[in-house]
Motif scaffolding. Sequence first.
Motif, mmCIF file in Angstrom:
data_model
loop_
_atom_site.group_PDB
_atom_site.id
_atom_site.type_symbol
_atom_site.label_atom_id
_atom_site.label_comp_id
_atom_site.label_asym_id
_atom_site.label_seq_id
_atom_site.Cartn_x
_atom_site.Cartn_y
_atom_site.Cartn_z
ATOM 1 N N ASN A 189 0.815 -1.220 0.000
ATOM 2 C CA ASN A 189 0.000 0.000 0.000
ATOM 3 C C ASN A 189 0.847 1.268 0.000
ATOM 4 O OD1 ASN A 189 -2.474 -1.434 -0.070
ATOM 5 N ND2 ASN A 189 -2.220 -1.864 2.104
ATOM 6 N N ASN A 190 1.990 1.204 -0.658
ATOM 7 C CA ASN A 190 2.836 2.371 -0.879
ATOM 8 C C ASN A 190 2.690 2.775 -2.348
ATOM 9 O OD1 ASN A 190 4.379 2.181 1.773
ATOM 10 N ND2 ASN A 190 4.851 0.196 0.881
ATOM 11 N N ASP A 191 3.265 3.912 -2.734
ATOM 12 C CA ASP A 191 3.378 4.211 -4.159
ATOM 13 C C ASP A 191 4.448 3.314 -4.775
ATOM 14 O OD1 ASP A 191 1.402 6.173 -4.018
ATOM 15 O OD2 ASP A 191 2.842 7.768 -3.661
ATOM 16 N N TYR A 192 5.596 3.205 -4.128
ATOM 17 C CA TYR A 192 6.712 2.365 -4.556
ATOM 18 C C TYR A 192 7.040 1.412 -3.420
ATOM 19 C CZ TYR A 192 7.432 6.134 -7.939
ATOM 20 O OH TYR A 192 7.272 7.067 -8.924
ATOM 21 N N GLY A 193 7.170 0.124 -3.711
ATOM 22 C CA GLY A 193 7.557 -0.833 -2.670
ATOM 23 C C GLY A 193 8.996 -0.607 -2.241
ATOM 24 N N VAL A 194 9.941 -0.874 -3.166
ATOM 25 C CA VAL A 194 11.371 -0.621 -2.929
ATOM 26 C C VAL A 194 11.865 0.267 -4.057
ATOM 27 C CG1 VAL A 194 13.676 -1.645 -2.783
ATOM 28 C CG2 VAL A 194 11.739 -2.817 -1.732
ATOM 29 N N TYR A 195 12.601 1.308 -3.711
ATOM 30 C CA TYR A 195 13.087 2.307 -4.667
ATOM 31 C C TYR A 195 14.597 2.400 -4.513
ATOM 32 C CZ TYR A 195 12.696 6.750 -7.293
ATOM 33 O OH TYR A 195 12.780 7.747 -8.228
ATOM 34 N N LEU A 196 15.332 2.040 -5.566
ATOM 35 C CA LEU A 196 16.797 2.137 -5.559
ATOM 36 C C LEU A 196 17.222 3.264 -6.492
ATOM 37 C CD1 LEU A 196 16.268 -0.883 -4.666
ATOM 38 C CD2 LEU A 196 18.500 -1.358 -5.620
ATOM 39 N N GLN A 197 18.016 4.185 -5.975
ATOM 40 C CA GLN A 197 18.534 5.274 -6.788
ATOM 41 C C GLN A 197 20.016 5.457 -6.482
ATOM 42 O OE1 GLN A 197 16.407 8.983 -6.486
ATOM 43 N NE2 GLN A 197 17.066 9.545 -8.530
ATOM 44 N N HIS A 198 20.845 5.399 -7.515
ATOM 45 C CA HIS A 198 22.305 5.515 -7.355
ATOM 46 C C HIS A 198 22.816 4.505 -6.333
ATOM 47 C CE1 HIS A 198 21.988 9.127 -9.745
ATOM 48 N NE2 HIS A 198 21.096 9.596 -8.911
ATOM 49 N N SER A 199 22.280 3.295 -6.370
ATOM 50 C CA SER A 199 22.606 2.264 -5.387
ATOM 51 C C SER A 199 23.023 0.993 -6.111
ATOM 52 C CB SER A 199 21.408 1.996 -4.479
ATOM 53 O OG SER A 199 21.094 3.154 -3.733
ATOM 54 N N ASN A 200 24.211 0.492 -5.799
ATOM 55 C CA ASN A 200 24.792 -0.632 -6.522
ATOM 56 C C ASN A 200 25.068 -1.823 -5.606
ATOM 57 O OD1 ASN A 200 24.975 1.117 -8.798
ATOM 58 N ND2 ASN A 200 26.863 1.950 -7.951
ATOM 59 N N ASP A 201 25.086 -3.014 -6.214
ATOM 60 C CA ASP A 201 25.511 -4.234 -5.524
ATOM 61 C C ASP A 201 24.676 -4.555 -4.290
ATOM 62 O OD1 ASP A 201 27.813 -4.797 -7.270
ATOM 63 O OD2 ASP A 201 28.614 -2.941 -6.413
ATOM 64 N N ASN A 202 23.370 -4.351 -4.375
ATOM 65 C CA ASN A 202 22.469 -4.702 -3.277
ATOM 66 C C ASN A 202 21.762 -6.006 -3.605
ATOM 67 O OD1 ASN A 202 22.585 -2.192 -1.534
ATOM 68 N ND2 ASN A 202 22.130 -1.318 -3.539
ATOM 69 N N GLU A 203 21.253 -6.675 -2.574
ATOM 70 C CA GLU A 203 20.505 -7.914 -2.750
ATOM 71 C C GLU A 203 19.123 -7.762 -2.148
ATOM 72 O OE1 GLU A 203 20.497 -12.495 -1.093
ATOM 73 O OE2 GLU A 203 22.402 -11.409 -1.162
ATOM 74 N N LEU A 204 18.092 -8.063 -2.939
ATOM 75 C CA LEU A 204 16.713 -8.067 -2.473
ATOM 76 C C LEU A 204 16.179 -9.479 -2.649
ATOM 77 C CD1 LEU A 204 17.291 -5.071 -3.532
ATOM 78 C CD2 LEU A 204 14.827 -4.880 -3.649
ATOM 79 N N ALA A 205 15.785 -10.132 -1.572
ATOM 80 C CA ALA A 205 15.318 -11.516 -1.664
ATOM 81 C C ALA A 205 14.136 -11.752 -0.738
ATOM 82 C CB ALA A 205 16.449 -12.479 -1.325
ATOM 83 N N GLY A 206 13.102 -12.376 -1.264
ATOM 84 C CA GLY A 206 11.971 -12.812 -0.457
ATOM 85 C C GLY A 206 11.145 -11.697 0.140
ATOM 86 N N ASN A 207 11.201 -10.498 -0.440
ATOM 87 C CA ASN A 207 10.389 -9.393 0.051
ATOM 88 C C ASN A 207 9.008 -9.449 -0.596
ATOM 89 O OD1 ASN A 207 12.549 -7.796 1.554
ATOM 90 N ND2 ASN A 207 13.468 -8.055 -0.460
ATOM 91 N N ILE A 208 7.967 -9.162 0.165
ATOM 92 C CA ILE A 208 6.602 -9.104 -0.358
ATOM 93 C C ILE A 208 6.342 -7.645 -0.736
ATOM 94 C CG2 ILE A 208 4.156 -9.529 0.111
ATOM 95 C CD1 ILE A 208 5.853 -12.071 0.323
ATOM 96 N N LEU A 209 6.193 -7.382 -2.024
ATOM 97 C CA LEU A 209 6.096 -6.008 -2.516
ATOM 98 C C LEU A 209 4.769 -5.798 -3.229
ATOM 99 C CD1 LEU A 209 9.746 -5.809 -3.855
ATOM 100 C CD2 LEU A 209 8.894 -5.131 -1.603
ATOM 101 N N LEU A 210 3.684 -6.130 -2.553
ATOM 102 C CA LEU A 210 2.371 -5.954 -3.143
ATOM 103 C C LEU A 210 1.301 -5.813 -2.082
ATOM 104 C CD1 LEU A 210 0.848 -9.037 -2.955
ATOM 105 C CD2 LEU A 210 2.573 -9.449 -4.681
#
Length: 170
Positions: free
Chosen positions: A64-85
Amino acid sequence: RGIFLLESASHNILINNTCNNNFEGITIWTSYNTVTNNTCTNNNRGILLESASHNILINNTCNNNDYGVYLQHSNDNELAGNILLPNSQYGIYIDSSNDNTIVNNPFSRFISVSSSGNSITATDPSSNLSASFEYGGNIYVAWTINPSSVPQTIGSLGMYVIITASNDPW
């Protein structure tokens, strides 16, 4: 704001927090953090990584957000098993961010990627079928249950990935 980690705050572990009704639920402007089992609801951005690298986001719920996860100028990150809906604009939005790994994050609406070297793998939990790709240009990905036309090269999977690219070198 909800939780905000500045440039000088690295190697933090954020566990079991609830961040609701903020512009950003969790904002990270630093590197080498682990964010797990947090809930971010009714924000503009559930989790924002801005100029943040080498972070791990696991098993968070952003809905219930506008954006679940927002990456800007961000490198080498790991996103796993997140519920984004459900989220109203994008489940995952990646801008000017490279070499991120995104694995098994159910999302609503779209993923937007306008960067290079990002690896995205999505698995339909009901069938264990997965879609995996790596791409660099402007790309938008959406899951759909009822596509306008069934792909002829595969059988009916019950769920499809729609990929639209602009300025595509393919």
